[in-house]
Design a protein around this motif. Structure first.
Motif, short mmCIF file in Angstrom:
data_model
loop_
_atom_site.label_atom_id
_atom_site.label_comp_id
_atom_site.label_asym_id
_atom_site.label_seq_id
_atom_site.Cartn_x
_atom_site.Cartn_y
_atom_site.Cartn_z
N GLU A 1 -43.61 -22.61 20.45
CA GLU A 1 -42.18 -22.97 20.38
C GLU A 1 -41.56 -22.41 19.10
O GLU A 1 -40.46 -21.85 19.12
CB GLU A 1 -42.03 -24.49 20.41
N LYS A 2 -42.28 -22.56 17.99
CA LYS A 2 -41.74 -22.07 16.71
C LYS A 2 -41.59 -20.56 16.74
O LYS A 2 -40.65 -20.00 16.19
CB LYS A 2 -42.66 -22.47 15.55
N PHE A 3 -42.55 -19.92 17.37
CA PHE A 3 -42.49 -18.46 17.47
C PHE A 3 -41.24 -18.03 18.24
O PHE A 3 -40.49 -17.14 17.80
CB PHE A 3 -43.75 -17.93 18.19
N VAL A 4 -40.98 -18.66 19.37
CA VAL A 4 -39.82 -18.26 20.19
C VAL A 4 -38.52 -18.57 19.45
O VAL A 4 -37.58 -17.76 19.44
CB VAL A 4 -39.84 -18.96 21.57
N THR A 5 -38.46 -19.72 18.79
CA THR A 5 -37.26 -20.08 18.01
C THR A 5 -36.99 -19.01 16.96
O THR A 5 -35.87 -18.51 16.83
CB THR A 5 -37.46 -21.45 17.31
#
Ligand SMILES: NC(=O)C1=CN([C@@H]2O[C@H](COP(=O)(O)OP(=O)(O)OC[C@H]3O[C@@H](n4cnc5c(N)ncnc54)[C@H](O)[C@@H]3O)[C@@H](O)[C@H]2O)C=CC1
Ligand SMILES: O=C(O)C(=O)CO
Length: 411
Positions: free
Chosen positions: A229-233
């Motif tokens: 999730e952090k990567f996509v954000t």
């Protein structure tokens, strides 16, 4: 017994006896075992039956490296009778192994969740955007993980752009000239990729599709994938800062939400009771008529007979499969479907990965024979791949190590 026709033996006078049920790539695994006084016996050509393996184990065998065979009571009791204490699957998945039967006989079960450090990726991200690089992109990218994810990504592209159909059309001499309607497929950019099972491979696949094709993500897993999730954000922020449409992510509350929303769905869960026939007649009916379904996990995650019926009545629906419910066989009718791509369980088939898997499987068996402790983190096994140094005196990945009371390495 169907007599094995091409037995090969290395170091015949070795003290410890190790059987590998299949010939494995590379030579490092052979050297590692023979250097430690192991005699290795392998069958080069035939796919051995359970009966054949019992015969190969014979009355003295310290450990076995296997893959895909049905490792249950019959094989583990035979191994135990022969004095064996170690078995390793040459695979990360071990749904073919009855771990409790092995534990009952005091036999360790190894698997191969291979990993390595990929400094290039980290440098690229650091240079690209500070925020993006902080987005918990793992410093350790799995060798098996990335290889398998790359095949799932390849299958997604091949299905989206109808590459196999177009190749067959060319070879059949049917190409008369450029036509606007010829093999029109799906553009991935801006569409939604759905991942079911966002563990190591599912997350790596998601990153490839998001970074490579700027797809939005929806995923379903029993656990939250915070790192993904952090990567996509962060990647979305990076795109926005560069004047592009940001990508988005959503963790779905149910698998059905993924099936309903996604344009491309890739399956990456483990195979167990909760995932058997996860994709069946009812779940297929929820998916978009033009959706693409990819499976590089395990065949029985899909009810393949229901899939064949779905493909017949939905010609725009496409599927790409690396694994099959009754492997090595396909359900009747599947091979006739133009909207299906089928490949023979090759997701982990890159040279580096397969040699790495052979090394880890051999070291799992050797470690147990030598009485070594368990390696501290089976997801960080880089030291076992250093060709210039002896491997650490530890078992890289034993799934029932705790149950057997094997101590943990301090290394
Ligand atoms: N085709 C091939 O050659 C290969 C296939 N595999 C298969 O891929 C599988 C996954 O491998 P990894 O990513 O390394 O495993 P992993 O353990 O990192 O990921 C599996 C994920 O599935 C999730 N999961 C479990 N039950 C679920 C359910 N009911 N619904 C949704 N998610 C669920 C887990 O929470 C976990 O996040 C392996 O177990 C193996 O069967 C692995 C390597 C090569
Ligand atoms: O590692 C695994 O689980 C496999 O399927 C072998 O490619």
């Amino acid at each position: 017994m169907a007599t094995p026709i091409s037995i090969q033996v290395w170091n015949p006078s070795g003290k410890y006896r190790v059987v590998s049920t299949k010939s494995m790539p590379g030579t490092r695994w052979i050297k590692l075992l023979t250097d430690q006084d192991c005699r290795i016996c392998t069958e080069k050509k035939t796919i051995l039956s359970v009966e054949d393996i019992v015969a190969l184990i014979g009355d003295k065998c310290d450990g076995v490296i296997g893959l895909t065979e049905d490792w249950g009571e019959v094989l583990f009791s035979a191994l135990r009778r022969a004095g064996g204490t170690a078995f390793s699957n040459m695979a990360v998945g071990y749904n073919n192994v009855d771990v409790s039967a092995a534990t009952k006989h005091g036999i360790a079960v190894g698997n191969t969740p291979v990993s390595l450090t990929d400094p290039d990726l980290c440098i690229y991200l650091t240079q690209t955007c500070a925020e993006y690089s902080k987005a918990q992109v793992p410093a350790h990218q799995g060798v098996l993980t990335e290889t398998t994810a790359e095949l799932a990504a390849s299958l997604s592209l091949a299905a989206a752009r109808r590459i196999v159909e177009a190749d067959q059309f060319m070879r059949a001499g049917l190409y008369d000239g450029w036509l606007p309607h010829l093999f029109v497929g799906n553009l991935l950019k801006g569409q939604t990729v759905g991942v079911i099972g966002a563990g190591r491979i599912g997350s790596a696949y998601a990153r490839m599709m998001i970074e490579g094709f700027k797809m939005n993500l929806i995923y379903y897993d029993l656990y939250q994938s915070t790192r993904l999730e952090k990567f996509v954000t962060a990647y979305g922020q990076f795109l926005k800062a560069n004047g592009e449409q940001p990508v988005t992510w959503k963790r779905a509350a149910t698998m059905e939400d993924v099936l309903r929303d996604a344009d491309v769905i890739s399956l990456h869960p483990v195979l167990d009771k909760t995932t058997y026939h996860l994709i069946n007649k009812e779940s297929l009916a929820i998916m978009k008529k033009e959706a693409i379904l990819v499976n590089a996990s395990r065949g029985p995650v899909i009810d393949e007979a229901a899939l064949v019926e779905h493909l017949k009545v939905n010609p725009m629906f496409r599927v790409a499969l690396d694994v099959f419910e009754d492997e090595p066989y396909m359900k009747p009718g599947l091979a006739d479907q133009k909207n299906a791509i089928v490949v023979p369980h090759i997701a982990s088939a890159s040279k580096w990965t397969r040699e790495g898997m052979a090394t880890l499987a051999a070291l799992n068996v050797l470690g147990r024979i030598k009485g070594y402790p368990l390696w501290s983190d089976p997801n960080r096994v880089d030291p076992f791949f250093d060709e210039n140094a002896p491997p650490p005196p530890a078992c890289p990945s034993i799934v029932n190590g705790k149950q057997l009371g094997i101590s943990a390495s301090k290394l």
